[in-house]
Design an enzyme around this catalytic site. Structure first.
Site: not given
Ligand code: CIR
Length: 249
Positions: A59, A64-65, A84, A129, A156, A243
């Protein structure tokens, strides 16, 4: 503006999925789409810093995460999906010369996709998350007002609501409680395009996925300048346009 992006992982077919059924993902096509996205960022005046993808992190293109970049610091996240967590290291390294880093630490988890910064306020989606411990950490690390937002059925917060102009938010109300956004003009996605609420605003222009023409027409009817990119291959891995970059003013 600097845009930090990260190449598509050759293992993207094994991306985390929460609300979508797994379908095959064409790696080359995903790469082409990512390239078009980066080209558009550059056309719109960004200096694009592209980090290499990693086979170990399916991923990783959804950069962005991994961080929240504010004017005075970068919050390095602790992603909610264990697969992740290791993505953050190279991103923290790349951001270090641009912003002093601070870190979300265990047991808190936070995905950047859950964070919508509107002026001095930080809105955080209560998703699978992102957990409660994170709210206090974010307040303490940033000194900002941090406002939790209820989500229903969206991966999200920014799957369900994003900013598209100085005063307007694009929203899918089926997925997010809009009460915390009182005072903003809300523009609803077309009901046939539930994933259409994800947009990147850059100066006076909105970067938007090609797949949502009806919502695009609504944005344009408001006088918003919209530039589209193909993003359907990346969307199969449950990612949208926000993202794929971290914007650093
Ligand atoms: C994940 O489930 O973590 C990825 N497959 C998709 C992440 C999308 N990121 C985002 O909405 N900010």
């Amino acid at each position: 503006m600097i845009a930090v992006t990260r190449d598509v992982s050759p293992s993207i077919a094994r991306a985390e999925l929460t609300h979508l059924e797994r379908v095959p993902i064409d790696y080359e096509r995903a790469r082409e789409q990512h390239e078009e996205y980066r080209a558009l960022l550059a056309q719109l005046g960004c200096e694009v810093i592209d980090l290499p993808g990693a086979a170990a992190y399916p991923d990783c293109v959804f950069i962005e995460d991994t961080a929240i970049v504010l004017d005075d610091l970068a919050v390095i996240t602790r992603p909610g999906a264990a697969s992740r967590r290791g993505e953050v290291d190279v991103v923290a390294e790349a951001l270090a010369p641009l912003r002093p880093p601070v870190h979300i630490t265990a047991p808190a988890t936070l995905d950047g996709g859950d964070v919508l910064v509107l002026d001095d306020r930080i809105y955080v989606g209560r998703s699978e998350r992102t957990n409660e411990e994170e709210l206090a950490q974010l307040r303490q690390l940033t000194g900002r007002e941090v406002i939790p937002v209820d989500l229903h059925g969206a991966l999200h917060l920014k799957t369900a609501i994003t900013r598209v102009s100085h005063d307007t938010l694009l929203v899918n109300r089926d997925w997010v409680d809009v009460a915390p956004f009182a005072g903003w003009t809300l523009l609803d996605v077309d009901p046939a395009e539930p994933f259409g609420a994800n947009a990147v605003v850059l100066g006076g222009t909105v970067i938007y996925a090609f797949s949502y023409p009806r919502t695009r027409a609504k944005l344009e009817a408001r006088g918003i300048d919209v530039r589209t990119v193909p993003a359907d291959e990346l969307a199969k891995a449950e990612g949208g346009v926000t993202c794929c970059s971290l914007l650093v003013r």
